[in-house]
Design a protein around this motif. Structure first.
Motif, PDB file in Angstrom:
ATOM      1  N   ILE A   1      35.200  56.786  -5.432  1.00  0.00           N
ATOM      2  CA  ILE A   1      36.090  56.452  -4.314  1.00  0.00           C
ATOM      3  C   ILE A   1      36.571  57.705  -3.597  1.00  0.00           C
ATOM      4  O   ILE A   1      36.486  57.805  -2.365  1.00  0.00           O
ATOM      5  CB  ILE A   1      37.296  55.633  -4.808  1.00  0.00           C
ATOM      6  N   PHE A   2      37.075  58.649  -4.366  1.00  0.00           N
ATOM      7  CA  PHE A   2      37.764  59.781  -3.740  1.00  0.00           C
ATOM      8  C   PHE A   2      36.994  61.099  -3.830  1.00  0.00           C
ATOM      9  O   PHE A   2      37.269  62.017  -3.062  1.00  0.00           O
ATOM     10  CB  PHE A   2      39.144  59.966  -4.390  1.00  0.00           C
ATOM     11  N   GLY A   3      36.074  61.227  -4.771  1.00  0.00           N
ATOM     12  CA  GLY A   3      35.381  62.493  -4.951  1.00  0.00           C
ATOM     13  C   GLY A   3      34.125  62.602  -4.103  1.00  0.00           C
ATOM     14  O   GLY A   3      33.698  61.670  -3.426  1.00  0.00           O
ATOM     15  N   GLY A   4      33.517  63.758  -4.167  1.00  0.00           N
ATOM     16  CA  GLY A   4      32.253  63.979  -3.465  1.00  0.00           C
ATOM     17  C   GLY A   4      32.389  63.940  -1.958  1.00  0.00           C
ATOM     18  O   GLY A   4      33.442  64.233  -1.388  1.00  0.00           O
ATOM     19  N   GLN A   5      31.298  63.552  -1.313  1.00  0.00           N
ATOM     20  CA  GLN A   5      31.237  63.493   0.144  1.00  0.00           C
ATOM     21  C   GLN A   5      31.120  62.044   0.603  1.00  0.00           C
ATOM     22  O   GLN A   5      30.696  61.167  -0.147  1.00  0.00           O
ATOM     23  CB  GLN A   5      30.025  64.293   0.649  1.00  0.00           C
ATOM     24  N   PRO A   6      31.495  61.774   1.872  1.00  0.00           N
ATOM     25  CA  PRO A   6      31.344  60.417   2.404  1.00  0.00           C
ATOM     26  C   PRO A   6      29.893  59.963   2.315  1.00  0.00           C
ATOM     27  O   PRO A   6      28.965  60.750   2.506  1.00  0.00           O
ATOM     28  CB  PRO A   6      31.808  60.553   3.855  1.00  0.00           C
ATOM     29  N   ARG A   7      29.683  58.667   2.032  1.00  0.00           N
ATOM     30  CA  ARG A   7      28.325  58.165   1.831  1.00  0.00           C
ATOM     31  C   ARG A   7      27.892  57.140   2.870  1.00  0.00           C
ATOM     32  O   ARG A   7      26.704  56.859   2.992  1.00  0.00           O
ATOM     33  CB  ARG A   7      28.208  57.552   0.422  1.00  0.00           C
ATOM     34  N   TYR A   8      28.828  56.560   3.619  1.00  0.00           N
ATOM     35  CA  TYR A   8      28.425  55.522   4.576  1.00  0.00           C
ATOM     36  C   TYR A   8      28.630  56.044   5.990  1.00  0.00           C
ATOM     37  O   TYR A   8      29.703  56.542   6.336  1.00  0.00           O
ATOM     38  CB  TYR A   8      29.229  54.236   4.386  1.00  0.00           C
ATOM     39  N   PHE A   9      27.600  55.914   6.811  1.00  0.00           N
ATOM     40  CA  PHE A   9      27.722  56.316   8.214  1.00  0.00           C
ATOM     41  C   PHE A   9      27.089  55.237   9.089  1.00  0.00           C
ATOM     42  O   PHE A   9      26.242  54.449   8.654  1.00  0.00           O
ATOM     43  CB  PHE A   9      27.055  57.671   8.467  1.00  0.00           C
ATOM     44  N   ALA A  10      27.558  55.188  10.338  1.00  0.00           N
ATOM     45  CA  ALA A  10      27.073  54.180  11.281  1.00  0.00           C
ATOM     46  C   ALA A  10      27.054  54.786  12.673  1.00  0.00           C
ATOM     47  O   ALA A  10      27.647  55.849  12.938  1.00  0.00           O
ATOM     48  CB  ALA A  10      27.952  52.935  11.244  1.00  0.00           C
ATOM     49  N   LEU A  11      26.380  54.119  13.566  1.00  0.00           N
ATOM     50  CA  LEU A  11      26.264  54.595  14.948  1.00  0.00           C
ATOM     51  C   LEU A  11      27.557  54.295  15.701  1.00  0.00           C
ATOM     52  O   LEU A  11      27.997  53.149  15.774  1.00  0.00           O
ATOM     53  CB  LEU A  11      25.087  53.904  15.630  1.00  0.00           C
ATOM     54  N   TYR A  12      28.179  55.350  16.239  1.00  0.00           N
ATOM     55  CA  TYR A  12      29.421  55.193  16.991  1.00  0.00           C
ATOM     56  C   TYR A  12      29.373  56.127  18.197  1.00  0.00           C
ATOM     57  O   TYR A  12      29.211  57.346  18.049  1.00  0.00           O
ATOM     58  CB  TYR A  12      30.626  55.524  16.107  1.00  0.00           C
ATOM     59  N   ASP A  13      29.486  55.565  19.389  1.00  0.00           N
ATOM     60  CA  ASP A  13      29.369  56.349  20.631  1.00  0.00           C
ATOM     61  C   ASP A  13      28.073  57.150  20.658  1.00  0.00           C
ATOM     62  O   ASP A  13      28.048  58.357  20.963  1.00  0.00           O
ATOM     63  CB  ASP A  13      30.570  57.295  20.791  1.00  0.00           C
ATOM     64  N   ASP A  14      26.995  56.454  20.284  1.00  0.00           N
ATOM     65  CA  ASP A  14      25.643  57.031  20.292  1.00  0.00           C
ATOM     66  C   ASP A  14      25.493  58.191  19.321  1.00  0.00           C
ATOM     67  O   ASP A  14      24.591  59.023  19.463  1.00  0.00           O
ATOM     68  CB  ASP A  14      25.266  57.506  21.707  1.00  0.00           C
ATOM     69  N   GLN A  15      26.408  58.282  18.327  1.00  0.00           N
ATOM     70  CA  GLN A  15      26.299  59.316  17.312  1.00  0.00           C
ATOM     71  C   GLN A  15      26.472  58.683  15.925  1.00  0.00           C
ATOM     72  O   GLN A  15      27.201  57.707  15.762  1.00  0.00           O
ATOM     73  CB  GLN A  15      27.379  60.404  17.500  1.00  0.00           C
ATOM     74  N   LEU A  16      25.786  59.269  14.939  1.00  0.00           N
ATOM     75  CA  LEU A  16      25.975  58.814  13.567  1.00  0.00           C
ATOM     76  C   LEU A  16      27.238  59.464  13.013  1.00  0.00           C
ATOM     77  O   LEU A  16      27.326  60.683  12.875  1.00  0.00           O
ATOM     78  CB  LEU A  16      24.763  59.186  12.709  1.00  0.00           C
TER      79      LEU A  16
END
Length: 672
Positions: free
Chosen positions: A447-462
């Motif tokens: 939950i809190f450690g490491g790096q973010p794992r989920y990304f999505a397209l927002y304003d034509d950017q991931l």
């Protein structure tokens, strides 16, 4: 009067919100919160007047059947006192937290009405002075939990979960009902004071054994002991504050409280069963949490494991230790659930902001998290504190209570040979400690450690979802902060490694009764505590270290089937489905075949026999009965015709016939 106010204020709030909720669609929260806070204040004042040595008992006549009178009343002793404060306090915090978490829900006021009903039911359960009244509130707790678990009934999972919890708990409730009937038939009363202080219970009688099994069946089902624990993980379908309330100090604690209430008349074989089942539950629940992906399901299986420790403590003859762990567990487990709710709420808002439409995205899946410590520092800190209390690290309340239970397990197991079957209980307990540390560290890292794992397209950017995740509202942060602070050791004992030095065991002293007699000479408490402390700390340190080191890396050391067994809770639900559902369908097919092939065939053969017999009877009727009647009628007719012909003849003919007859008679007399 204070105890009555503490009990009925939540009920008044429920009735007000139920009938006036439409007029207060967004302001109903203050009604429920004011009532539960007032109930908490009344509870504190009432408890301060009696705790820990005095007892208050109010009783009135309820109804009578012939010569039998049924009374109801409220009992405030040291056991109900601690539960009274615990329930009202946790309920107040959950309701305050819910004002932010449930904001904007279409059934906002109804939600708080159900919470008030749940609080009233739980308060009535802990204050009931007899088994009849206890059973009434026991069932009311189930009804209220059904309403709360299925609050979002438009979701199929929530509807099925509420129905599943309600039906499974009815199985256990049957045991409590039978036990209550046996007790009343034997003593003519079900009053707790009579049963626990004055009643003389015969030993090794069949009805006492049935009473014990009935009580354990009810307590084991309500407190999610293995294998009847399958309803609890599904109950996560309800709102997260509801999960916190159910898992912390209310519904699942009711079974443990029942065992503590009835402990004086539970036989040794029932206590041994409780110890074994509790030990198994402590391990299986912790093991099942190891490879879960849903943030709430990890905590659900964790609750099952902790309830196993409480039940095992009762089984080894230490109900005070079970009550102590129930109290400490209420704070850090409520804190964990509400911290999880903060994470879920923050991700929901981020999803809405990013307009994520991926149907496979789940805000409760820990694989979609990571790196949230920066965006949610308060939630992170509180989650860490409560997690360490759950794992049982020193300086936390969880360490005090769990270490004490492990100590009692070890003492109990060494009353016989070291190779005795009782050794299974502490072995399961220590394995549960290792698994608890493993899943606790894994959850923190995901939950809190490491790096973010989920990304999505927002304003034509991931973009990572963490970039749009914000800390929870202030009211939610304050609540989880209070629960995190209450998870430290100094609230219960000034010595961080010995619970016996605190106020709790001064109020609830441990007695060396027949369950622990003779242990103190061979294996003293101090020595047992030393070995328990070393072993538990070593297992916790190893478990946390492995979890924080290996989580997020490819894991080829653990076979796939082990992960599957853990994820599916030893396939308990599938086995239960096979035994109960499939068996029911098989029984349906068998009974259907019997109905078609045996019963229907027998009925058909009966019909054929009846028709055949009717034809035979008809032939007999036509041939013999009707024939006899017709013959008689024919003879009567012919006789009548003859008489008519004779009556209609002339006098000469009649005279001639008479003479001929007389002549024949004379010839017969003379010559024959």
């Amino acid at each position: 009067m204070l105890i009555f106010a503490a009990l009925f204020l939540p009920l008044i709030a429920f009735l007000c919100l139920l009938f006036l909720g439409k007029k207060l669609p967004r302001q109903g929260d203050w009604v429920a919160i004011s009532a539960v806070i007032a109930s908490f204040v009344c509870s504190v004042i009432a408890v301060s007047e009696v705790f820990p040595v005095k007892t208050l008992h109010y009783e009135v006549k309820w109804f009578s059947v012939f010569v039998h009178e049924f009374n109801v009343g409220l009992l405030l002793d040291k056991y109900s006192a601690i539960m009274l404060i615990l329930v009202t306090f946790i309920s107040a915090l959950v309701q305050i937290y819910s004002t932010a978490y449930m904001k904007g829900d279409s059934r906002y006021s109804r939600y708080f009405a159900y919470l008030s009903l749940f609080t009233f039911a739980m308060l009535g359960l802990v204050l009931a002075d007899n088994l009849f009244l206890f059973y009434f509130f026991w069932e009311l707790v189930s009804v209220a939990s059904y309403l709360l678990i299925g609050f979002w009934y438009e979701k199929p999972d929530a509807y099925r979960a509420s129905r599943n919890a309600f039906i499974i708990n009815r199985i256990g409730d049957t045991g409590l009902l039978l036990a209550m009937m046996f007790i009343y038939l034997q003593f003519g009363s079900s009053d707790f004071i009579l049963l626990t202080q004055n009643a003389v219970f015969p030993e090794n009688t069949w009805w006492m054994t049935l009473v014990g099994y009935g009580i354990f069946c009810a307590a084991g089902t309500k407190s999610a002991q293995y294998p009847m624990a399958i309803w609890l993980p599904r109950a996560m379908a309800g709102p997260t504050p509801v999960s916190a309330l159910i898992h912390a100090a209310t519904m699942v604690a009711a079974g443990v409280f029942l065992m503590i209430r009835t402990f004086p008349f539970l036989e040794d074989n029932i206590l041994n069963l409780a110890a074994i089942v509790g030990g198994i539950t402590a391990f299986t629940g912790a093991f099942a949490a190891l490879f879960q992906q849903d943030i709430k399901r990890v905590l659900a299986y964790s609750t099952i494991s902790q309830l196993g420790y409480m039940m095992a403590a009762i089984g080894v003859g230490a109900p005070e230790a079970a009550l102590f762990h129930l109290v400490t567990h209420a704070f850090f487990k409520a804190g964990l659930f509400l911290c999880a709710g903060s994470v879920i709420d923050a991700l929901h808002k981020a999803v809405h902001h990013m307009h994520i439409t991926d149907p496979d995205f789940d805000v409760q899946d820990m694989r979609n998290m990571g790196g949230l410590r920066k965006q949610m520092p308060v939630t992170f800190l509180c989650f860490v504190i409560c997690s360490l209390a759950l794992a049982g690290l020193p300086l936390t309340s969880g360490f005090l209570s769990k270490d004490f239970i492990l100590n009692q397990m070890l003492l109990w197991s060494f009353q016989g040979s070291a190779l005795d079957w009782t050794l299974v209980v502490p072995v399961m307990g220590f394995l549960g400690v290792l698994c608890t540390a493993l899943y606790t560290g894994r959850q923190l890292k995901l939950i809190f450690g490491g790096q973010p794992r989920y990304f999505a397209l927002y304003d034509d950017q991931l973009r990572y979802i963490n970039e749009f995740t914000e800390e929870s509202p202030a009211v939610m942060r304050r609540v989880i902060g209070i629960l995190a602070i209450l998870s430290f050791f100094f609230w219960f004992s000034w010595i961080p490694w010995d619970a016996m030095k605190g106020w709790f065991f001064e109020a609830y002293p441990m007695a060396a009764d027949e369950h622990t007699a003779g242990l103190w000479e061979e294996f003293t408490h101090a020595i047992a505590h030393k070995y328990t402390l070393i072993l538990s700390l070593g297992l916790v340190t190893i478990g946390l270290g492995i979890a924080l080191w290996r989580t997020g890396r490819p894991n080829r050391l653990i076979p796939g089937f082990v992960r599957k067994v853990s994820y599916h809770f030893f396939y308990t639900e599938a086995i239960a489905h096979l035994i109960l559902v499939r068996t029911t369908f098989l029984a349906k097919k068998i009974t259907s075949w019997i109905d078609r092939s045996v019963i229907d065939r027998a009925i058909d053969m009966g019909g054929i026999f009846t028709v055949t017999f009717a034809h035979i009877l008809g032939w007999i009727d036509r041939t013999f009965i009707d024939g006899s009647v017709n013959l008689i009628a024919y003879i009567a007719g012919k006789t009548g015709a003859l008489s008519k012909s004779i009556a209609g003849s002339r006098i000469q003919s009649m005279f001639t016939a008479a003479l001929l007859g007389l002549l024949l008679i004379l010839i017969w007399v003379v010559f024959i």
